[in-house]
Design an enzyme around this catalytic site. Structure first.
Site, mmCIF file in Angstrom:
data_model
loop_
_atom_site.group_PDB
_atom_site.id
_atom_site.type_symbol
_atom_site.label_atom_id
_atom_site.label_comp_id
_atom_site.label_asym_id
_atom_site.label_seq_id
_atom_site.Cartn_x
_atom_site.Cartn_y
_atom_site.Cartn_z
ATOM 1 N N LEU A 1 38.737 42.597 33.532
ATOM 2 C CA LEU A 1 39.939 43.262 32.931
ATOM 3 C C LEU A 1 39.797 43.476 31.503
ATOM 4 O O LEU A 1 39.233 43.166 30.960
ATOM 5 C CB LEU A 1 40.855 42.051 32.923
ATOM 6 C CG LEU A 1 41.643 41.720 34.366
ATOM 7 C CD1 LEU A 1 42.492 40.511 34.002
ATOM 8 C CD2 LEU A 1 42.131 43.032 35.125
ATOM 9 N N GLY B 1 34.771 27.975 47.575
ATOM 10 C CA GLY B 1 33.862 28.650 46.608
ATOM 11 C C GLY B 1 34.846 29.168 45.542
ATOM 12 O O GLY B 1 34.445 30.116 44.703
ATOM 13 N N GLU C 1 34.239 26.168 40.073
ATOM 14 C CA GLU C 1 32.828 25.933 39.622
ATOM 15 C C GLU C 1 32.307 24.956 40.518
ATOM 16 O O GLU C 1 33.004 24.246 41.343
ATOM 17 C CB GLU C 1 32.996 25.401 38.090
ATOM 18 C CG GLU C 1 33.500 26.261 37.159
ATOM 19 C CD GLU C 1 32.485 27.190 36.945
ATOM 20 O OE1 GLU C 1 31.196 27.181 36.805
ATOM 21 O OE2 GLU C 1 32.925 28.549 36.788
ATOM 22 N N ASP D 1 37.116 25.615 30.214
ATOM 23 C CA ASP D 1 36.967 27.230 30.183
ATOM 24 C C ASP D 1 38.055 27.976 29.850
ATOM 25 O O ASP D 1 37.730 29.007 29.184
ATOM 26 C CB ASP D 1 36.883 27.179 31.595
ATOM 27 C CG ASP D 1 36.450 28.881 32.180
ATOM 28 O OD1 ASP D 1 35.506 29.099 31.785
ATOM 29 O OD2 ASP D 1 37.029 29.533 32.746
ATOM 30 N N LYS E 1 38.016 30.761 26.494
ATOM 31 C CA LYS E 1 38.636 32.271 26.555
ATOM 32 C C LYS E 1 39.713 32.383 25.418
ATOM 33 O O LYS E 1 39.738 33.300 24.679
ATOM 34 C CB LYS E 1 39.103 32.346 27.788
ATOM 35 C CG LYS E 1 38.154 32.372 29.312
ATOM 36 C CD LYS E 1 38.788 32.529 30.374
ATOM 37 C CE LYS E 1 37.757 32.628 31.403
ATOM 38 N NZ LYS E 1 38.568 32.283 32.826
ATOM 39 N N GLY F 1 35.316 36.187 39.585
ATOM 40 C CA GLY F 1 34.828 36.637 40.844
ATOM 41 C C GLY F 1 33.395 37.488 40.525
ATOM 42 O O GLY F 1 33.372 38.154 39.372
#
Ligand code: ADP
Ligand code: ASP
Ligand code: MG
Length: 803
Positions: free
Chosen positions: A600, A651, A654, A665, A669, A784
């Site tokens: 993005l 999946g 992590e 995480d 960001k 992804g």
């Protein structure tokens, strides 16, 4: 001396059919003056057909007869299509007489007789063109070059200027205000025999006659506009070279490139006239002009090839002074105008190998045999030659590297540099030279810049990026005119480095066979010192804190860096600025589009707003695809811990889901985005709500999963409270202009922009001075392998546009 006089030479390709002749007449109307000289070759493939006729005479009379009939048909068709009335009649009769005389010849013919036969092509085209010009009211006469051009027979005959000059002068004096159409390819010896100047020799006729007549300019008209960066018949995107140095074109001609006969440039070098090449099909489509000044040359300009090369191998009887003997042979060949195209000296074997075209090889062999050299001499067939020609080529590391690189899997006999430094030549066993020429041409000329790429991380995202790169490489190279080569793949313990390039498609499969153990980041040093590349870039698609610590080393080695790894971008501001500065200082780029929101365009948008004069007031959103999915699903029907288990199994998390659940995480960001918005922020100042209770933080993964129901209890209460107020829970990141930053669970109204997403989506809401009442929203899949690999590729694109 007529200063204004020019000479125009038309080759076989410019006279191939009636339309071509008309074009030539038109060119002479437009571009020539009454006193100009014209030199012509045989029309189309006439010389080849006359050779077939001669071969037929030696072998089979019927073949000779058929060849002659075909020649007659072709020539009479030309005459009938172009001339009318009496002129047509007269030329047809002359042709008939000549064909009859040729038909009466019987083998064996002497050398001089054969030359006389082959010269007919030029006689016919000079006569026809002169008549056509007269018919079009351009006064012209037709002149046989044998009436003034003197040369003695040799494998490479040289025109005797002293004898030829007065003869030509006299003729010119007699025919002022007439265009004189002269036969190319031929001269005459002192006994009156025809002497041919060699295949393609009309180019040489043109410049030697031009020099004798002291013309101002010689223009060689053919089916191409000039000299191209490679034979345009072999390389479709070869480019026209509008200006070439005399020494470069001489070298090209010396290497027997078909565009110019080998000795065409000799007379130009010894006189003051100009030489131009132009296209008779489209006169205004460009040209090549030969310039005399020796502007500095920086590398190859033309890639040339020959398919029919022979090697003369001279094995000197050992015990002698090999070096002196070898020099002596080369000197003698030079004096006899029989210099080889290129040669190899094998000192240890006392062997000298000389490369010749088929046309010259036998003459050179005969000469060497007669010279009574104390050596064994052999002639070997079946070789090709490729050459890169241009002043400075032998000193241009990139061109030399590219030349060798392209030849690495070809059956090369030897590669040599010309003494002049004007060419790099390879002799190889006969092979498909078109592929080689195309390869060398594109490596040397199309790919202005060569970029070495090193990939760190070959897991999920790394392997997907390798697929993407395999598919996109060609497009990327075309778009930016650069050449990208994967030269290293690095994982946590091993690295594979190959400056010749690693095939991206099989890199993962081959890694274990090829990789070696890490030794103190040796790969960074090697990448920094790599030869043959203009730039090198490291792609960090790991999550490795160790690699993040090496960013300063990467910058120090002058490399560019593209990160999906968030560690450095969200580290202490001291380290972050150190990294930024160390890349900026040496004009290298650090790009990290993939660190937030995967593909993005969030980093870019934030930076762009700021750089365009806007001011970011607040940023909020859901920055984690995993947490987005979990809370989107979490409506109380399934306990939170079970959803975590489900996500883990699918999946979506992590490998250890705690790395998602602890909020670190999202925090990273947020820090990266805050810095992109122009805020100074430390990671510790972000208030992070971790969803991992302390008692579960240090358990093994299995134990954590077994005990994760604690999580369900903790969140169930908050969900109930939220539902009572008709709200939903979301894991939200927020940043205010004052630097206040939080990451944690919030209860939001059901219709809130952050509440309604597709599972796994990221959303970023940017509030700024320009987007105040209605924030700018970017939303879509933000995690992804596919989109993250895409984000890396997008940075590679961006980097290419910056270089
Ligand atoms: P002509 O018949 O007019 O003498 P040639 O066929 O002898 O013309 O020479 C022109 C041809 O040379 C072109 O059609 C082209 O295929 C070939 N050629 C080989 N190398 C080059 C080059 N580097 N640039 C241009 N033409 C080249
Ligand atoms: N007609 C001769 C040849 O075909 C000479 C020339 O074309 O230059 O080789
Ligand atoms: Mg030619």
């Amino acid at each position: 001396m007529s200063i204004e006089r020019q000479l125009h030479k038309f080759g076989g390709s410019s006279l191939a059919d009636p339309e071509c002749y008309r074009r030539v007449a038109h060119i002479l109307k437009e571009y020539s003056s009454p006193d100009d000289l014209v030199v012509v070759s045989a029309a189309g493939k006439t010389t080849n057909h006359l050779i077939e006729f001669l071969e037929g005479l030696d072998k089979d009379g019927r073949l000779a007869h058929e060849a002659l009939q075909a020649i007659r048909q072709y020539q009479s068709d030309l005459i009938e299509a172009l001339l009318i009335d009496h002129e047509q009649q007269q030329l047809l009769e002359q042709l008939s007489d000549e064909i009859r005389a040729l038909g009466e010849l019987t083998a064996p013919l002497t050398q001089a007789q054969k030359a006389q036969v082959l010269g007919h092509g030029e006689v016919w085209s000079a006569r026809l063109l002169a008549s056509l010009l007269n018919q079009q009211q351009l006064a012209a006469i037709n002149l046989d070059a044998r009436s003034f051009l003197r040369a003695e027979y040799a494998t490479q005959p040289e025109v005797d200027r002293g004898a030829s000059y007065p003869l030509l002068k006299e003729i010119l004096a007699q025919h002022s205000l007439h265009r004189i159409v002269i036969t190319g390819f031929m001269a005459q010896d002192s006994l009156g025999n025809t002497v041919l100047l060699g295949r393609n020799g009309s180019d040489y006729s043109a410049t030697i006659i031009g020099a004798l007549a002291e013309v101002e300019r010689v223009t060689i008209w053919s089916d191409v506009a000039g000299v191209y960066s490679a034979d345009p018949r072999l390389v479709s995107d070869a480019c026209l070279l509008p200006l070439l140095r005399l020494d470069e074109v001489s070298e090209l001609a010396r290497l027997a490139a078909p565009v110019l006969h080998s000795r065409t440039l000799q007379p130009v070098a010894q006189s003051a006239m100009d030489l131009h090449l132009r296209c008779s099909y489209q006169p205004e489509s460009g040209s090549t002009r030969i310039e005399r000044v020796l502007a500095s040359g920086r590398g190859a300009k033309i890639i040339s090839s020959l398919d029919d090369i022979l090697l003369i191998q001279i094995n000197f009887t050992s015990g002698h002074d090999f070096h002196r003997l070898e020099q002596d042979v080369l000197e003698r060949l030079k004096r006899a105008q029989l210099e080889p195209l290129t040669y190899e000296v094998q000192s240890d074997q006392h062997c000298l190998r000389l490369a010749y075209t088929a046309e010259i090889a036998n003459g050179a062999l005969g000469y060497l045999q007669e010279a009574a050299i104390d050596a064994e001499i052999k002639l070997k067939e079946g070789y090709s030659l490729v050459a890169a020609v241009g002043a400075g080529v032998t000193k241009n590391a990139h061109h030399c590297y590219g030349f060798y690189q392209q030849l690495k899997s070809s059956p090369v006999e030897f590669i040599s540099e010309s003494q002049s430094g004007l060419s790099l030549t390879a002799v190889l066993r006969r092979t498909n030279t078109q592929t080689l020429v195309t390869g060398i041409h594109s490596q040397l000329f199309q790919a202005q810049k060569r970029i070495a790429v090193a990939l760190c991380g070959k897991g999920n995202i790394g392997s997907r990026w390798l697929d993407l790169f395999t598919g996109q490489k060609g497009e990327l190279e075309k778009r930016y005119g650069m050449n990208f080569e994967l030269v290293a793949v690095i994982d946590s313990n091993h690295y594979w480095f190959d400056a010749n390039g690693i095939d991206a498609a099989s890199a993962v499969a081959q890694f274990d066979n090829e990789a070696q153990q890490h030794k103190d980041n040796e790969w960074i040093q090697r990448l920094g010192a790599i030869q043959g590349f203009d730039e090198a870039v490291v792609l960090d698609v790991t999550a490795s804190p160790e690699l993040a610590k090496s960013y300063l080393d990467i910058a120090e080695q002058g490399l560019h860096l593209i990160s999906a790894n968030k560690v450095a971008g969200s580290s202490s501001s001291e380290y972050y600025h150190q990294v930024q500065d160390s890349f900026a200082k040496i004009n290298r780029h650090w790009l990290y589009n993939a660190t937030v929101g995967a593909g993005l365009p969030i980093n870019h948008t934030v930076r762009d707003l700021r750089e365009s004069g806007d001011e970011i007031i607040a940023l909020s959103g859901i920055f984690s695809g995993t947490l987005s999915w979990l809370f989107q699903q979490y409506d109380g029907s399934i306990p939170f811990a079970e959803l975590v288990d489900l996500a883990w199994q699918q999946g979506l998390t992590e490998p250890d889901p705690r790395h998602d659940l602890d909020g670190s995480d999202v925090m990273r960001k947020l820090v990266i985005l805050a810095r992109e918005s122009g805020l100074d922020i430390e990671p510790e100042s972000v208030k992070v709500e971790s969803l991992v209770p302390e008692e579960l933080a240090s358990l093994s993964l299995d134990d954590f999963l077994d005990n994760s129901q604690v999580l369900s209890t903790l969140l169930a209460e908050r969900l109930e409270k939220a539902q009572r107020e008709d709200k939903v829970l979301r894991y939200v990141a927020r940043l205010e202009k004052n630097g206040q930053a939080t990451v944690g669970v919030e209860a939001l109204q059901k219709e809130h922009a952050l509440a309604n997403l597709l599972p796994c989506d990221n959303i970023f809401a940017i509030e700024s001075r320009w987007y105040k009442d209605n924030p700018l929203v970017i939303r879509g899949p933000g995690a992804g392998r596919e989109v993250t690999a895409g984000a890396i590729q997008s940075d590679l694109n961006l980097l290419s546009s910056l270089l």
